[in-house]
Design an enzyme around this catalytic site. Structure first.
Site, PDB file in Angstrom:
ATOM      1  N   ASP A 480       0.833  -1.205   0.000  1.00  0.00           N
ATOM      2  CA  ASP A 480       0.000   0.000   0.000  1.00  0.00           C
ATOM      3  C   ASP A 480       0.870   1.259   0.000  1.00  0.00           C
ATOM      4  OD1 ASP A 480      -2.337   1.480   0.160  1.00  0.00           O
ATOM      5  OD2 ASP A 480      -3.166   0.291   1.800  1.00  0.00           O
ATOM      6  N   ASP A 550     -10.743   2.057  -2.957  1.00  0.00           N
ATOM      7  CA  ASP A 550     -11.225   1.739  -1.614  1.00  0.00           C
ATOM      8  C   ASP A 550     -12.738   1.818  -1.562  1.00  0.00           C
ATOM      9  OD1 ASP A 550      -8.914   1.103  -0.409  1.00  0.00           O
ATOM     10  OD2 ASP A 550      -8.689   2.957   0.733  1.00  0.00           O
TER      11      ASP A 550
HETATM   12  C1  GLA Z   1      -5.625   1.850   2.431  1.00  0.00           C
HETATM   13  C2  GLA Z   1      -6.057   0.720   1.535  1.00  0.00           C
HETATM   14  C3  GLA Z   1      -7.129  -0.091   2.213  1.00  0.00           C
HETATM   15  C4  GLA Z   1      -6.619  -0.616   3.520  1.00  0.00           C
HETATM   16  C5  GLA Z   1      -6.124   0.530   4.380  1.00  0.00           C
HETATM   17  C6  GLA Z   1      -5.444   0.035   5.636  1.00  0.00           C
HETATM   18  O1  GLA Z   1      -6.635   2.775   2.585  1.00  0.00           O
HETATM   19  O2  GLA Z   1      -6.473   1.198   0.300  1.00  0.00           O
HETATM   20  O3  GLA Z   1      -7.557  -1.140   1.387  1.00  0.00           O
HETATM   21  O4  GLA Z   1      -5.584  -1.538   3.277  1.00  0.00           O
HETATM   22  O5  GLA Z   1      -5.203   1.355   3.685  1.00  0.00           O
HETATM   23  O6  GLA Z   1      -4.992   1.063   6.405  1.00  0.00           O
END
Ligand code: GLA
Length: 745
Positions: A480, A550
């Protein structure tokens, strides 16, 4: 097919199966752009240039040797600024005396089999020398001894041409590059519109089409990463271009940093299309003997609409950009813990979830954020990549062992490029984050970005991620990246190199990714940047799939996935079925609608199975079985957009797999409408004379019926309606004429 050069015409002709690209070596000095478009058989006649570009130079600027030609309108392959071409330059320099002029001329060219390596930059690869050819046109600016090599690689069978540029300082004095784009293209009859994929976090890859006005049109990322706001892709076309008709000129940049994508319309209607590293804050010091490579740009021309453009990108990205073991392997169906429990879990609760997952048929369980340091919320611990023993008493290896014993693979979330100010790493190395001494360090989600232009920081990342991955059989990593770059600078870069920072960060990241992915070739790496914040072809060189957003709301996902499919193959776009009501929009949607929205892509789950009823769990188990059967068709088939969510209330997608033997069709209508019009969809690219059985029914249709009369859509009251059909082509001998039901609308 490939590349030819004819001494008599002075024309380089680059062919793919259906496109031609021609460059004229004008006055044996200037490579001019002659043509890019549908395949033509011969070199263009000299009159093509003369009639188009011969003008009264009194009205324009300094003639270029021949009084009838001026630099002001000639179509340069890699234009400079300051010698009377006033359009946007492809590159700019500043020498030690502060002068900014260059005037490079042709000195030689080479045509090579295959494709030379691009060093540390991710780029397309060529599997054998006979599948591609490369033209290198070498220009030299004599006063500075600055060599500029223009690289063109032709992949005939893929219908793709790639370009990049290499600068070499052959003098003994340094020179600054203040702009160094990958590609510049002067399209004579410039198309009227540009299409891009734009948005923001939770609303990525939305299709936007706009008219091109005179002057500069375009978009750029200045965020340090390719960004949610703009994908590094553009397509030029006319108003009447559709999915299936009209010309499209598309560029996709193989780069994950700040970029520019611009189309300047000149006074004669020509368009100069350019793309590359964003010149904003870019300043690269090229000392004696040094080279600078620009990122690679992929060029795709389609004579028959966006659909052909997308298929070309899909095949090329899947086969010649993607690397490693997973390129041709079906992706596992995973359950991600993020929306199931966020930061709140223990070894026990994860195992209870894992048991439910295994029972439902899930193949891989991903432990998302919260497993390391003391990370109970997003205020701390990034950088401390060791397990939190209060949550996981037996560490990651203990958990992994238990998960594996259920027959499930295990995956883990990392955000390696980041550091929380509240972390052991930051306390030990406060200078490792990107910052400018004396200025506040802007926090974003309570975190800072590590300075990946530094080798010691990159080494730490490789070592810390590797030590977890080598401690137990982790089979998947979600990598990420949840913020953008501010206060861009590195303490280790000398002042005269400060403008190199953004690009050096990307080089550091690519190096880290290369080292980790090659050390763990059996781990499937998924790319994520708060969803689709770094969704670009360069990332495909290291990652086998990408978390597109997300936003897991099924209605929103129609647009996000539809837009992403313009460039990226469906198996690279992960789509998770999440809870209803959805966590981002609080919108309830039926399970079947959510299933149908995720199914044509790379399916996963993002919900707490323990909060589901028995009937819902049974539905999940059934969905998984169905997807497992369809998976090879979905993940390796050809994807078509039959109806766009950007045009109204309906979306329809189709996948044709195994050379057209299987046809899968999905239809969606998110909102009910009173007394609505008759609805139907027509399929494409079937064999008119073949017959197709609708699975799970006795109905048989001819290809002509499905394409020309089409499918009628069931009448249905209520929101979130979706329908799915799976047709299988049947061998001619098996068709009994009586069984053929010629159904019409
Ligand atoms: C980001 C990612 C999510 C999740 C969060 C965790 O927002 O896109 O899918 O993994 O971080 O903190």
């Amino acid at each position: 097919m490939g590349i030819t050069y004819h001494e008599n015409t002075h024309i380089f002709h680059l062919f793919t199966e259906s496109t031609s690209y021609q460059i004229l070596l004008f006055q044996n000095a200037y490579p001019l752009h002659l043509y890019w478009g549908h395949r033509i058989l011969e070199d263009l006649p000299a009159s093509h240039l003369e009639t188009a570009y011969r003008r009264n130079t009194i009205l324009t600027q300094t003639p270029i040797d021949d009084p009838m030609f001026s630099r002001e309108y000639l179509p340069f392959e890699y234009p400079c600024y300051g010698t009377s071409d006033f359009r946007s330059p492809a590159y700019q320099t500043v020498d030690c005396d502060g002068y900014r002029i260059t005037d490079p001329r042709y000195i030689r060219h080479q045509i090579l089999p295959g494709k030379p390596s691009m060093g540390p930059l991710p780029s397309s690869c060529c599997e054998s020398d006979d599948e591609a050819q490369t033209l290198i046109i070498t220009l030299l600016d004599r006063p500075h001894n600055l060599q500029i090599d223009l690289y063109y690689t032709v992949f005939p069978a893929y219908d793709v041409i790639t370009r990049h540029t290499e600068f070499t300082n052959l003098s003994d004095r340094p020179i600054h590059l203040t702009r160094a784009l990958s590609v510049s293209l002067d399209i004579k009859h410039g198309p009227a519109q540009m299409m891009e994929l734009c948005g923001t976090a939770l609303r990525e890859t939305h299709v936007e089409r706009r008219s091109l006005g005179t002057g500069m049109n375009g978009f750029e990322s200045r965020r340090g990463f390719s960004s949610h706001q703009h994908n590094p892709f553009v397509a030029l076309m006319n108003e009447d271009t559709t999915e299936t008709s009209g010309e499209v000129f598309a560029l996709s940049l193989v780069y994950s940093g700040s970029f520019t994508m611009q189309a300047e319309r000149d006074m004669y209607g020509g368009i100069r299309l350019q793309s590359g590293i964003n010149p904003c804050e870019f300043d690269w010091l090229l000392t004696s003997g040094e080279k600078f490579h620009t990122p690679e740009a992929l060029m795709v021309y389609s004579c028959c609409g966006l659909e052909r453009m997308s298929l070309t990108f899909h095949h090329f990205l899947r086969e010649r950009i993607a690397r490693g073991r997973f390129r041709f392997e079906p992706r596992p169906i995973l359950l991600n813990t993020w929306e199931a429990c966020y930061f709140t879990f223990t070894q026990e609760s994860i195992m209870t979830l894992a048991k439910a997952a295994a029972k439902a048929g899930i193949e891989l369980l991903v432990l998302d954020d919260g497993w390391f340091g003391r990370r109970d919320n997003d205020h701390s611990s990034l950088g401390d990549w060791y397990p939190d023993h209060t949550k996981l008493p037996n560490g990651i290896s203990g958990l992994c062992e238990e998960i594996n014993s259920l027959g499930l693979q295990m995956g883990l979330w990392f955000e390696p490029e980041m550091v929380s100010p509240d972390s052991a790493l930051y306390r030990a190395h406060p200078d490792w984050c990107i910052h400018v001494p004396g200025y506040p360090r802007t926090q974003w989600r309570h975190q800072l970005v590590l300075d990946l232009s530094r080798k010691d920081v990159c080494d730490y990342l490789v070592q810390s991620v590797s030590s977890i991955l080598s401690s137990c059989p982790i089979q998947y990593v979600k990598w990420d990246c949840n913020r953008r770059i501010t206060e861009a600078a590195s303490e280790l870069l000398p002042a005269e190199r400060s403008g190199e920072f953004f690009h050096r960060y990307m080089l550091g990241l690519y190096d880290v990714l290369q080292r980790i992915t090659s050390r763990f070739p059996d781990v499937l790496f998924e790319n994520c940047a708060s969803g689709g914040g770094r969704f670009d072809p360069a990332m495909m060189c290291y990652f086998s799939q990408n978390w597109a957003s997300d936003n897991t709301d099924a209605v929103s996902r129609l647009k996000i996935q539809h837009g992403a499919s313009m460039v990226y193959p469906p198996l690279w776009i992960t789509s998770h079925i999440s809870a209803s009501p959805n966590h981002q929009l609080d919108r309830p949607t039926p399970m079947e609608f959510r299933q149908h929205v995720s199914q044509p892509f790379n399916l996963g789950y993002e919900l707490n199975l323990l909060q589901m009823s028995d009937s819902e769990l049974a539905a999940v188990a059934q969905q998984i079985k169905t997807y497992q059967q369809l998976r090879p068709l979905i993940q390796f088939g050809d994807f078509y957009r039959l109806r766009s969510p950007f045009d109204g209330n309906e979306t329809a997608w189709m996948i044709s797999a195994e050379h057209g033997r299987h046809i899968l069709v999905w239809y969606y209508k998110p909102y009910a409408q009173a007394e609505e019009a008759y609805l139907g969809i027509k399929l494409r690219h079937l064999d008119e004379t073949a017959h197709y059985r609708l699975l799970d029914s006795d109905q048989i249709y001819s290809g002509s019926t499905l394409m020309y009369a089409g499918l009628t859509i069931d009448w249905h009251n209520g929101d979130h309606f979706s329908q799915f059909w799976h047709f299988e082509r049947i061998a001619d001998a098996a068709v009994s004429t009586e069984a053929v039901q010629e159904e019409s609308l």
